[in-house]
Design a protein around this motif. Structure first.
Motif, PDB file in Angstrom:
ATOM      1  N   UNK A   1       0.828  -1.202   0.000  1.00 54.59           N
ATOM      2  CA  UNK A   1       0.000   0.000   0.000  1.00 54.59           C
ATOM      3  C   UNK A   1       0.868   1.260   0.000  1.00 54.59           C
ATOM      4  N   UNK A   2       1.971   1.233   0.758  1.00 58.89           N
ATOM      5  CA  UNK A   2       2.894   2.368   0.799  1.00 58.89           C
ATOM      6  C   UNK A   2       3.470   2.641  -0.593  1.00 58.89           C
ATOM      7  N   UNK A   3       3.852   1.603  -1.287  1.00 53.69           N
ATOM      8  CA  UNK A   3       4.437   1.770  -2.622  1.00 53.69           C
ATOM      9  C   UNK A   3       3.406   2.261  -3.628  1.00 53.69           C
ATOM     10  N   UNK A   4       2.176   1.826  -3.447  1.00 51.37           N
ATOM     11  CA  UNK A   4       1.108   2.298  -4.335  1.00 51.37           C
ATOM     12  C   UNK A   4       0.809   3.767  -4.061  1.00 51.37           C
ATOM     13  N   UNK A   5       0.653   4.126  -2.781  1.00 52.60           N
ATOM     14  CA  UNK A   5       0.288   5.491  -2.411  1.00 52.60           C
ATOM     15  C   UNK A   5       1.372   6.502  -2.774  1.00 52.60           C
ATOM     16  N   UNK A   6       2.638   6.111  -2.694  1.00 53.88           N
ATOM     17  CA  UNK A   6       3.731   7.037  -3.031  1.00 53.88           C
ATOM     18  C   UNK A   6       3.968   7.135  -4.529  1.00 53.88           C
TER      19      UNK A   6
END
Length: 589
Positions: free
Chosen positions: A362-367
């Motif tokens: 999720x962190x990689x998607x959101x960033x």
């Protein structure tokens, strides 16, 4: 062979572009390397060091220097052996071009490395993360560091070297600090450890030194040193602690245990243990004494809440969680340069049951980093989370590496307690319903060698690329120790599959494996086969399975070679109940 030719046979780009991070925070140059990035005789760890310290450590610079010179690297023996046997390895599959689209010649990479003193200014563009050992299976070829279920299993954990992690950890009043490498404990004067008959031992060179971090408030009571059962009688020894001789004598019999009173401390923030001994020559080695265990004891204060959790012995007191549960460590350090990250490989444990993996995705998607990252994720296909699947689709490229070593009942035997009906349904969902790229890297081992063709045909029917992952250790499961009749039958089936309906991509691998098995001339190794039988029977008894029934053909072929399968076991009688899983959050000393 000239220097360039030698480099082409040994050079791998992975040490220059990639780092594999394990669940203990340790690192390797790749996932098949059998050595850990180390410093002063102990593994380095993200619980103690930064990503940059690991990436440009003296160990990594030494590996790069050897690669540039065309020298063989000890950590890479698995690839050298695999190439000798099948012509292929992780080096030939991945090490030639670790990052898709990036082509750097050996000469260019070598010159850049030499100019920088073999330090890499850029963070690795390809990272593999093993996010904890949380897993719902206990596969027969796996071990506790990669499976929480095996770590808890009182039988399987003993065969895989026990349940102790790589850290030196206080468990209640005791902490095992050696002789095996422990994170936080610097050691020297030791030969590689050996594991025989369920017992670990490590020979000294006559002057072994252990630097052990101790909190000043810790009240030590005693030190217990167990000398190996294979020790030579008549050797003299002396134990020195912080420059003070505290014990000594002559080893009159093997297996001696020496206890040293430590109540008279204090020892400050470090206990320096020296084990000196006379030396003997055995073969080409000049060795001191063998050590089985080194255990420290401490005193409780009488408070009911004393030592409620395992406590890592380390100099860092500001962290109370493993590296992968620390947001600053995982997002600020390990993934601190996601703008330059091009390839990410996530495994476990089982990633698709791990909430922390979901948070990372999720962190990689959101960033927005997902849009330029080639993601690979290993899964045993026992659980499919729709939300994670949608996250996978946001990456530039996403590949699932399906942990399939067999099909049907053979699969269930190897990857206990999975059910093939569930796994097969999930494979179809991932491949056909969601349209994800699915690849299969089976672990080629004793348990699946006779049924490997069935798995290949299943993958062909599902249009899934298969890449053989040949197991080399432990010896008891390695295919190069198969009996002649088993080897011949396996080779025959592989040759027939190759000639009849083998998928074009798989043909070279199948042919190489078949030729390797057919050309082996080694006789049956009864000692290793007995280890295989005892290990198999131990797990069978504890899991309600039966190799004799499920693998009758294998047993019959062994009998043809003069090895009779018995019901003997090693660890199952009187085995304790399963242990609770290791605490995720540690209290630091």
């Amino acid at each position: 062979m000239n220097a360039m030719g030698q480099r082409q046979n040994t050079f791998c780009a992975l040490p220059f572009e990639h780092l594999c991070v394990g669940p203990e925070g340790t690192a390797r140059i790749c996932c098949v390397a059998h050595e850990l990035v180390s410093e002063h005789g102990a593994p380095m760890s993200l619980n103690v060091h930064s990503m940059d310290q690991l990436w440009n450590s003296a160990y990594m610079r030494k590996v790069r220097r050897a690669m540039v010179k065309g020298e063989r690297v000890s950590a890479c023996e698995v690839c050298y052996e695999s190439e000798a046997k099948s012509g292929q390895s992780y080096r030939t599959h991945t090490g030639v071009r670790p990052i898709e689209g990036r082509t750097v010649s050996i000469g260019t990479l070598s010159q850049k490395s030499i100019a920088s003193g073999h330090r890499m200014d850029d963070r690795p563009g390809f990272i593999k993360l093993e996010i904890s050992n949380l897993c719902n299976l206990k596969c027969r070829m796996c071990y506790g560091a990669a499976s929480s279920q095996i770590e808890r299993d009182p039988v399987h954990s003993r065969w895989s070297g026990g349940v102790d992690p790589l850290h030196a950890i206080w468990r209640g009043e005791t902490a095992r600090v050696g002789p095996e490498p422990r994170i936080g404990v610097r050691a020297s004067g030791l030969y590689p450890h050996e594991f025989k008959n369920g017992s670990l031992s490590r020979w000294t060179d006559g002057q072994a030194i252990f630097n052990i971090p101790i909190r000043p408030e810790t009240r030590l009571t005693r030190l217990e040193i167990s000398f190996g059962s294979e020790g030579l009688r008549g050797q003299t020894y002396q134990i020195v602690i912080n420059d003070r001789p505290v014990a000594g004598g002559t080893l009159q019999e093997s297996g001696t245990v020496v206890e040293v009173d430590l109540i008279d401390g204090p020892f400050g923030d470090e206990l320096i243990l020296e084990i000196l001994s006379s030396k003997s020559i055995e073969g080409s080695l000049e060795r001191g004494v063998p050590l089985n265990s080194i255990v420290l004891h401490r005193q409780q204060t009488g408070v009911a809440t004393d030592f409620p959790h395992p406590q890592i012995m380390t100099s860092r007191a500001d962290e109370e969680r493993p590296w992968y549960m620390d947001d600053t460590k995982i997002f600020g350090d390990v993934l601190g340069s996601v703008d330059k990250l091009e390839r990410l490989y996530i495994t476990g444990g089982e990633p698709l049951i791990n909430e922390r993996v979901s948070e990372i995705l999720e962190h990689l998607v959101q960033t927005g980093a997902a849009s330029h990252i080639h993601l690979e994720l290993s899964t045993n296909c026992t659980a499919v989370n729709a939300r994670d699947i949608e996250r996978l689709k946001k990456f530039r490229r996403a590949e699932l590496l399906l942990s399939l070593d067999a099909i049907g009942s053979d699969y269930e035997y190897i990857r206990f307690p999975a059910r093939w009906s569930t796994v097969e349904a999930n494979v179809r969902k991932l491949k056909l319903e969601h349209g994800l790229v699915c690849k299969v890297p089976p672990v080629v081992q004793a348990y699946n060698i006779l049924g490997l063709v069935d798995l290949c045909r299943y993958c062909d029917a599902m249009d899934m690329e298969i890449t053989m992952n040949i197991l080399h250790l432990p010896d008891r499961l390695a295919i190069h120790h198969l009996s002649p009749s088993v080897r011949a039958r396996a080779a025959q089936r592989l040759f027939e599959y190759h000639d009849e309906d083998c998928h074009p991509y798989t043909k070279p691998q199948v042919l190489s494996l078949a030729r390797y098995l057919s050309e082996l001339t080694t006789p049956l190794n009864r000692e290793i086969m007995r280890e295989f039988m005892l290990f198999t029977n131990d797990l069978d008894v504890s899991r309600g399975q039966s190799f004799r029934e499920s693998h009758r053909e294998f047993v019959e072929l062994l009998a043809r070679d003069g090895f009779e399968w018995t019901d003997e076991t090693r660890f199952t009688e009187g085995a304790p109940r399963p242990r609770p899983a290791r605490e995720r959050d540690y209290a630091w000393l």
